[in-house]
Scaffold this motif. Sequence first.
Motif, PDB file in Angstrom:
ATOM      1  N   GLY A  85       0.807  -1.212   0.000  1.00 53.85           N
ATOM      2  CA  GLY A  85       0.000   0.000   0.000  1.00 53.85           C
ATOM      3  C   GLY A  85       0.840   1.262   0.000  1.00 53.85           C
ATOM      4  N   ALA A  86       1.941   1.241  -0.754  1.00 51.19           N
ATOM      5  CA  ALA A  86       2.897   2.349  -0.745  1.00 51.19           C
ATOM      6  C   ALA A  86       3.132   2.840  -2.169  1.00 51.19           C
ATOM      7  N   THR A  87       3.752   3.998  -2.293  1.00 54.00           N
ATOM      8  CA  THR A  87       4.129   4.549  -3.584  1.00 54.00           C
ATOM      9  C   THR A  87       5.555   4.145  -3.938  1.00 54.00           C
ATOM     10  N   VAL A  88       5.929   4.386  -5.179  1.00 55.75           N
ATOM     11  CA  VAL A  88       7.316   4.154  -5.597  1.00 55.75           C
ATOM     12  C   VAL A  88       8.269   4.988  -4.748  1.00 55.75           C
ATOM     13  N   ASN A  89       7.887   6.227  -4.466  1.00 59.35           N
ATOM     14  CA  ASN A  89       8.739   7.090  -3.646  1.00 59.35           C
ATOM     15  C   ASN A  89       8.890   6.537  -2.236  1.00 59.35           C
ATOM     16  N   ASP A  90       7.806   5.988  -1.665  1.00 58.30           N
ATOM     17  CA  ASP A  90       7.890   5.383  -0.334  1.00 58.30           C
ATOM     18  C   ASP A  90       8.889   4.226  -0.325  1.00 58.30           C
ATOM     19  N   VAL A  91       8.806   3.372  -1.339  1.00 60.01           N
ATOM     20  CA  VAL A  91       9.712   2.220  -1.417  1.00 60.01           C
ATOM     21  C   VAL A  91      11.155   2.696  -1.563  1.00 60.01           C
ATOM     22  N   PHE A  92      11.368   3.688  -2.416  1.00 59.42           N
ATOM     23  CA  PHE A  92      12.700   4.280  -2.600  1.00 59.42           C
ATOM     24  C   PHE A  92      13.275   4.746  -1.272  1.00 59.42           C
ATOM     25  N   LEU A  93      12.500   5.503  -0.495  1.00 62.82           N
ATOM     26  CA  LEU A  93      12.996   6.066   0.764  1.00 62.82           C
ATOM     27  C   LEU A  93      13.200   4.984   1.820  1.00 62.82           C
ATOM     28  N   ALA A  94      12.305   4.005   1.865  1.00 61.39           N
ATOM     29  CA  ALA A  94      12.454   2.935   2.865  1.00 61.39           C
ATOM     30  C   ALA A  94      13.704   2.105   2.604  1.00 61.39           C
ATOM     31  N   ALA A  95      13.936   1.740   1.346  1.00 64.48           N
ATOM     32  CA  ALA A  95      15.145   0.974   1.013  1.00 64.48           C
ATOM     33  C   ALA A  95      16.392   1.804   1.255  1.00 64.48           C
ATOM     34  N   LEU A  96      16.299   3.129   1.027  1.00 70.41           N
ATOM     35  CA  LEU A  96      17.436   4.007   1.295  1.00 70.41           C
ATOM     36  C   LEU A  96      17.721   4.090   2.789  1.00 70.41           C
ATOM     37  N   ALA A  97      16.677   4.132   3.610  1.00 69.06           N
ATOM     38  CA  ALA A  97      16.862   4.130   5.059  1.00 69.06           C
ATOM     39  C   ALA A  97      17.567   2.854   5.511  1.00 69.06           C
ATOM     40  N   HIS A  98      17.106   1.715   4.983  1.00 63.87           N
ATOM     41  CA  HIS A  98      17.730   0.438   5.345  1.00 63.87           C
ATOM     42  C   HIS A  98      19.186   0.389   4.881  1.00 63.87           C
ATOM     43  N   ALA A  99      19.440   0.846   3.667  1.00 66.80           N
ATOM     44  CA  ALA A  99      20.805   0.824   3.140  1.00 66.80           C
ATOM     45  C   ALA A  99      21.728   1.683   3.993  1.00 66.80           C
ATOM     46  N   THR A 100      21.273   2.882   4.364  1.00 62.72           N
ATOM     47  CA  THR A 100      22.114   3.782   5.161  1.00 62.72           C
ATOM     48  C   THR A 100      22.385   3.201   6.536  1.00 62.72           C
ATOM     49  N   GLY A 101      21.351   2.635   7.169  1.00 62.82           N
ATOM     50  CA  GLY A 101      21.544   2.033   8.481  1.00 62.82           C
ATOM     51  C   GLY A 101      22.495   0.852   8.437  1.00 62.82           C
ATOM     52  N   THR A 102      22.358   0.003   7.434  1.00 65.09           N
ATOM     53  CA  THR A 102      23.244  -1.156   7.289  1.00 65.09           C
ATOM     54  C   THR A 102      24.673  -0.716   7.023  1.00 65.09           C
ATOM     55  N   TRP A 103      24.836   0.269   6.156  1.00 69.89           N
ATOM     56  CA  TRP A 103      26.161   0.795   5.805  1.00 69.89           C
ATOM     57  C   TRP A 103      26.861   1.373   7.029  1.00 69.89           C
ATOM     58  N   HIS A 104      26.133   2.165   7.803  1.00 68.65           N
ATOM     59  CA  HIS A 104      26.744   2.778   8.987  1.00 68.65           C
ATOM     60  C   HIS A 104      27.100   1.720  10.029  1.00 68.65           C
ATOM     61  N   ALA A 105      26.211   0.754  10.252  1.00 69.48           N
ATOM     62  CA  ALA A 105      26.491  -0.296  11.226  1.00 69.48           C
ATOM     63  C   ALA A 105      27.697  -1.136  10.814  1.00 69.48           C
ATOM     64  N   LYS A 106      27.812  -1.390   9.527  1.00 71.15           N
ATOM     65  CA  LYS A 106      28.958  -2.163   9.030  1.00 71.15           C
ATOM     66  C   LYS A 106      30.267  -1.443   9.305  1.00 71.15           C
ATOM     67  N   ASN A 107      30.265  -0.118   9.156  1.00 71.86           N
ATOM     68  CA  ASN A 107      31.493   0.656   9.313  1.00 71.86           C
ATOM     69  C   ASN A 107      31.815   1.006  10.765  1.00 71.86           C
ATOM     70  N   THR A 108      30.788   1.072  11.615  1.00 68.29           N
ATOM     71  CA  THR A 108      31.019   1.550  12.987  1.00 68.29           C
ATOM     72  C   THR A 108      30.567   0.580  14.060  1.00 68.29           C
ATOM     73  N   GLY A 109      29.708  -0.369  13.713  1.00 71.14           N
ATOM     74  CA  GLY A 109      29.145  -1.257  14.716  1.00 71.14           C
ATOM     75  C   GLY A 109      28.020  -0.634  15.507  1.00 71.14           C
ATOM     76  N   SER A 110      27.591   0.571  15.133  1.00 70.29           N
ATOM     77  CA  SER A 110      26.555   1.289  15.874  1.00 70.29           C
ATOM     78  C   SER A 110      25.352   1.569  14.972  1.00 70.29           C
ATOM     79  N   PRO A 111      24.160   1.596  15.563  1.00 73.77           N
ATOM     80  CA  PRO A 111      22.993   1.978  14.759  1.00 73.77           C
ATOM     81  C   PRO A 111      23.029   3.470  14.428  1.00 73.77           C
ATOM     82  N   HIS A 112      22.431   3.813  13.319  1.00 70.85           N
ATOM     83  CA  HIS A 112      22.359   5.230  12.930  1.00 70.85           C
ATOM     84  C   HIS A 112      21.019   5.811  13.365  1.00 70.85           C
ATOM     85  N   PRO A 113      20.997   6.982  13.973  1.00 70.30           N
ATOM     86  CA  PRO A 113      19.710   7.589  14.341  1.00 70.30           C
ATOM     87  C   PRO A 113      18.914   7.961  13.097  1.00 70.30           C
ATOM     88  N   PRO A 114      17.615   8.210  13.236  1.00 72.29           N
ATOM     89  CA  PRO A 114      16.820   8.648  12.081  1.00 72.29           C
ATOM     90  C   PRO A 114      17.501   9.807  11.355  1.00 72.29           C
TER      91      PRO A 114
END
Length: 412
Positions: A223-252
Amino acid sequence: MRPHPGTDGGLPASLPMGTADVAYHLAMGGRPLPTGLVFGFSGRAPALDAVRARVAERAHRIPALRYRIARDRTAFSRVDRIAVEHHVHEAWLPGDDDGSGAGRLMLSRPMGGDDRPPWDVWLVHGPTGGHSLCYRTDHTFQDGVGAAHTARALLDDDPRGGPAPHRRAWPTARGLAGALGDVAASLRPSAKPAFDLPGSGRTGMCQAVVPLARVRAVGRAHGATVNDVFLAALAHATGTWHAKNTGSPHPPLPVAVPMSVRGPGEECAPGNRIVVARVLLPCDAPSPHHALERIKERTTVLRTSRQRDALRLLLTAGPRTVGARVGTRMVHGRTVAGPASSVNFGAALVHQGSTARRAVVYSGLGAGIRCVTTLTSQHDTACLALMYDEALSTADELPDLWLAGLLELERS
């Protein structure tokens, strides 16, 4: 309301910059900020003379191509003669295997001076017979949706269609409150640990291509738009990337989401017709599915409250310099990681019988921004592009992480 020239040839000698134009002018200190579209093709490239002939035939009828920036007067001045040979160029990139080299070239090559309109077209030859057509302009002069309309009008065999116009409406009280809240949030610094690094001054670019049907199918399922999917996957990618590099979660992560207010009849008018909403990417969400639910909550409020129109009214209610100062705060590296923009170009660009395989909206970095992310949809293909300061040394991992987030959404 400022005038907007049509396509009937009645172009005024000058046009005042709008609020968003002045904001870019202030943010960049008068320097150009390259932005535009790259269209990737397979097969034999057209001759440069043929591209120039197409541009010469059409450019004088497109209002956005008939003005230059008069920076000392914060205005656009009409140019009566377009010297096509100064606007259409050719380059060779035999090592551009991933297709992003044309975009990097557009970000690095100097733009023309203020004595002529701030746009050019490039025919870029890639490896194995592939080539790109690039339309480039100065972001002080034109936003991404305007650039999309202008590129189609200038280059397409059948220059119809493009992004849908914005239909203006009165905002709700919640929309006005949301706009004021975004402005207030721009007055204070935000926590962006993955992006709060000293800039290198060098811009990198990487991208990922995916069938648009995959993104749309995820949107329908949730029940989402293309833009919603784009932003959600980007949020996941950024959080995963930061955790991989630092071991810490990234805040919103606060990002600026551009929203077009370009109305009917303004498709190829010069100037920026955009506002931006502040969106917190839920990089700390436990899964892409949870991130998507949080993104949907935010974007649903933006749509139903008509915050886009509230921001338009708010930023243009007073002197344009005041609105421009507010705008520069809303898109600055102190308060957001950068813009995250989604543009639907529509039907594929066809140039001299050859159909583009993909389209990419690109933009340079300015005002302390460390990263710009775009998702450009064209016909059946979507292309994620990341323009980043090379101080973010592993940022080229983000497109693959975005694809991984999309895959998880497909499975959830």
